[in-house]
Write a protein that holds these residues in place. Sequence first.
Motif, mmCIF file in Angstrom:
data_model
loop_
_atom_site.group_PDB
_atom_site.id
_atom_site.type_symbol
_atom_site.label_atom_id
_atom_site.label_comp_id
_atom_site.label_asym_id
_atom_site.label_seq_id
_atom_site.Cartn_x
_atom_site.Cartn_y
_atom_site.Cartn_z
ATOM 1 N N THR A 31 5.664 -1.423 -6.973
ATOM 2 C CA THR A 31 4.353 -2.022 -7.126
ATOM 3 C C THR A 31 3.348 -1.006 -7.671
ATOM 4 O OG1 THR A 31 4.923 -3.124 -5.037
ATOM 5 C CG2 THR A 31 2.740 -3.548 -5.931
ATOM 6 N N ASP A 32 2.418 -1.488 -8.465
ATOM 7 C CA ASP A 32 1.369 -0.641 -9.033
ATOM 8 C C ASP A 32 0.276 -0.411 -7.990
ATOM 9 O OD1 ASP A 32 -0.538 0.666 -10.495
ATOM 10 O OD2 ASP A 32 -0.841 -0.929 -11.971
ATOM 11 N N VAL A 33 0.556 0.474 -7.027
ATOM 12 C CA VAL A 33 -0.422 0.862 -6.009
ATOM 13 C C VAL A 33 -0.401 2.389 -5.892
ATOM 14 C CG1 VAL A 33 -0.359 -1.283 -4.680
ATOM 15 C CG2 VAL A 33 1.298 0.520 -4.179
ATOM 16 N N GLY A 34 -1.501 2.969 -5.430
ATOM 17 C CA GLY A 34 -1.567 4.423 -5.268
ATOM 18 C C GLY A 34 -1.255 5.139 -6.567
ATOM 19 N N ALA A 35 -0.375 6.142 -6.465
ATOM 20 C CA ALA A 35 -0.041 6.970 -7.624
ATOM 21 C C ALA A 35 1.107 6.408 -8.449
ATOM 22 C CB ALA A 35 0.339 8.377 -7.148
ATOM 23 N N ILE A 36 1.647 5.257 -8.069
ATOM 24 C CA ILE A 36 2.903 4.804 -8.659
ATOM 25 C C ILE A 36 2.807 4.585 -10.166
ATOM 26 C CG2 ILE A 36 4.559 2.884 -8.682
ATOM 27 C CD1 ILE A 36 4.316 2.786 -5.641
ATOM 28 N N TRP A 65 10.210 0.051 -13.736
ATOM 29 C CA TRP A 65 9.546 -1.213 -13.975
ATOM 30 C C TRP A 65 8.396 -1.340 -12.973
ATOM 31 C CZ3 TRP A 65 14.580 -0.174 -13.148
ATOM 32 C CH2 TRP A 65 15.453 -0.315 -14.237
ATOM 33 N N LEU A 66 7.186 -1.557 -13.466
ATOM 34 C CA LEU A 66 6.020 -1.705 -12.600
ATOM 35 C C LEU A 66 5.808 -3.163 -12.240
ATOM 36 C CD1 LEU A 66 3.251 0.659 -14.040
ATOM 37 C CD2 LEU A 66 4.286 0.768 -11.770
ATOM 38 N N LEU A 67 5.579 -3.413 -10.969
ATOM 39 C CA LEU A 67 5.205 -4.740 -10.487
ATOM 40 C C LEU A 67 3.680 -4.771 -10.454
ATOM 41 C CD1 LEU A 67 7.702 -4.885 -7.466
ATOM 42 C CD2 LEU A 67 8.101 -5.616 -9.829
ATOM 43 N N SER A 68 3.079 -5.551 -11.307
ATOM 44 C CA SER A 68 1.632 -5.429 -11.543
ATOM 45 C C SER A 68 0.769 -6.229 -10.577
ATOM 46 C CB SER A 68 1.304 -5.844 -12.984
ATOM 47 O OG SER A 68 1.730 -7.174 -13.229
ATOM 48 N N SER A 69 1.371 -7.069 -9.718
ATOM 49 C CA SER A 69 0.559 -7.890 -8.831
ATOM 50 C C SER A 69 1.154 -7.943 -7.431
ATOM 51 C CB SER A 69 0.446 -9.318 -9.377
ATOM 52 O OG SER A 69 -0.163 -10.179 -8.443
ATOM 53 N N ILE A 92 0.853 -1.189 0.000
ATOM 54 C CA ILE A 92 0.000 0.000 0.000
ATOM 55 C C ILE A 92 0.890 1.241 0.000
ATOM 56 C CG2 ILE A 92 -0.193 -0.046 2.523
ATOM 57 C CD1 ILE A 92 -2.979 1.208 2.226
ATOM 58 N N GLU A 93 0.558 2.193 -0.849
ATOM 59 C CA GLU A 93 1.234 3.484 -0.909
ATOM 60 C C GLU A 93 0.220 4.504 -1.397
ATOM 61 O OE1 GLU A 93 4.160 4.495 -0.021
ATOM 62 O OE2 GLU A 93 5.402 2.681 0.131
ATOM 63 N N ASN A 94 0.527 5.771 -1.198
ATOM 64 C CA ASN A 94 -0.280 6.824 -1.785
ATOM 65 C C ASN A 94 0.544 7.524 -2.854
ATOM 66 O OD1 ASN A 94 -2.522 8.400 -2.248
ATOM 67 N ND2 ASN A 94 -2.089 9.831 -0.604
ATOM 68 N N PHE A 95 1.508 8.332 -2.425
ATOM 69 C CA PHE A 95 2.388 9.028 -3.359
ATOM 70 C C PHE A 95 3.773 9.059 -2.737
ATOM 71 C CE2 PHE A 95 4.294 12.120 -5.996
ATOM 72 C CZ PHE A 95 3.508 12.272 -7.141
ATOM 73 N N ALA A 122 3.810 -11.176 -5.758
ATOM 74 C CA ALA A 122 4.890 -10.193 -5.615
ATOM 75 C C ALA A 122 6.254 -10.761 -5.980
ATOM 76 C CB ALA A 122 4.901 -9.659 -4.180
ATOM 77 N N GLU A 123 6.552 -11.958 -5.515
ATOM 78 C CA GLU A 123 7.880 -12.518 -5.776
ATOM 79 C C GLU A 123 8.078 -12.840 -7.250
ATOM 80 O OE1 GLU A 123 8.785 -15.658 -3.009
ATOM 81 O OE2 GLU A 123 7.969 -14.483 -1.330
ATOM 82 N N ALA A 124 7.056 -13.380 -7.884
ATOM 83 C CA ALA A 124 7.148 -13.650 -9.325
ATOM 84 C C ALA A 124 7.320 -12.363 -10.104
ATOM 85 C CB ALA A 124 5.895 -14.400 -9.794
ATOM 86 N N GLU A 125 6.616 -11.299 -9.663
ATOM 87 C CA GLU A 125 6.725 -10.001 -10.337
ATOM 88 C C GLU A 125 8.111 -9.390 -10.149
ATOM 89 O OE1 GLU A 125 4.368 -7.797 -12.206
ATOM 90 O OE2 GLU A 125 4.019 -9.907 -12.647
#
Length: 354
Positions: free
Chosen positions: A281-286, A297-301, A261-264, A305-308
């Motif tokens: 990770t693709d969370v919040g504004a990332i 590089w975006l981690l989409s899941s 979890i992140e915001n910005f 997480a480890e596979a990403e």
Amino acid sequence: MKNSLVFLAPGGIGGVATQVELFNQTTSDLGFDAYLFKTTEAQGVRSIFQLWRLVPFARLLSSKKPDVCYIPLASKGSFYRKFLYSLVARLYSVPYVIHVHGGGFADFFYSQTTLGKRFMKLLFQKSMHVFLLHSGQTAMVSEILGTLATSKVSILPNGVNIKNEGINYNSPKSDEAVRGIFIGDVTLRKGIGSLLNLNSYFARVNVKFEIVGKIHPDVKVLLSRHTKNSLGNFAFLGALSHDEAMSRLERAHFLVLPSKIENFPNVILEAFSHGVPVMATDVGAIAEMIENGKNGWLLSSIVEAEAELMRATDLLVSQKRSLDTYSFNAKLRAEKKYNIKVVVRQLLAEIGFD
């Protein structure tokens, strides 16, 4: 007569406090009257007992008669504290703007009782303008404001100071280890567990990490299950000063932030400003910060997480010769979109300052 603006800031040295202080200083540098007011002189539970600071805040409004009050908004106790400050601003006929900051604010809103939501809607509806850090917050604010949302809501990201000098990024040679860095609270919520679980993989692809930040109890428990040799690709440096952390960042090939979890996250802006690409990770504004395949590089899941992390790291290692281009794009992104002067000028234009 100069326009004047009061910036409310939380106590401590967290990300929101840092941003508000940067907004305040930049507004002053641009020739406006800016006043910084800290709503607390403590952090955590102790901040609950800081409501006496409403009195000096009222005195500030009475003496300086500012044109606008800027209120950074987070969840839980921070929200209710800021609600009281908004009432004082209204009492002194000072318009206020809201900037929604805290991670998990949408969850906080949707978890409220009917009465709690009424307080939240009142705060938002009486505001002069509502700023969001990213578009993912739009649906929540549209529900709060209804038809007002189209006329008084806009995206205003965080900003970062941009150094005029160029970047000193040096991509790794073909036989050199890739240097990653993590900066922040060393906690499972930030995805540290996934990184540690991949130590053998990182050893195989020759990627080493420096971990900068205070180690939380949940990670201490995890570390106790490992031997020193089983984590040989990780160097835990503890909490460092900002200057020390930035010095480490400048020498890294990439920043990693596999958070749940992140915001910005301001640390991404810091990395970009130093020309360091980011894996996050693709969370919040990332997803709005990282241009996948250009400056990071975006981690989409989160679930995988480890596979990403392995997928993105495989790409990074295979692109060693292209990392200078990633670095250039990261710096360019910071200069064009997140330069604090650009961000503050947008803020001032939205509230009608000349």
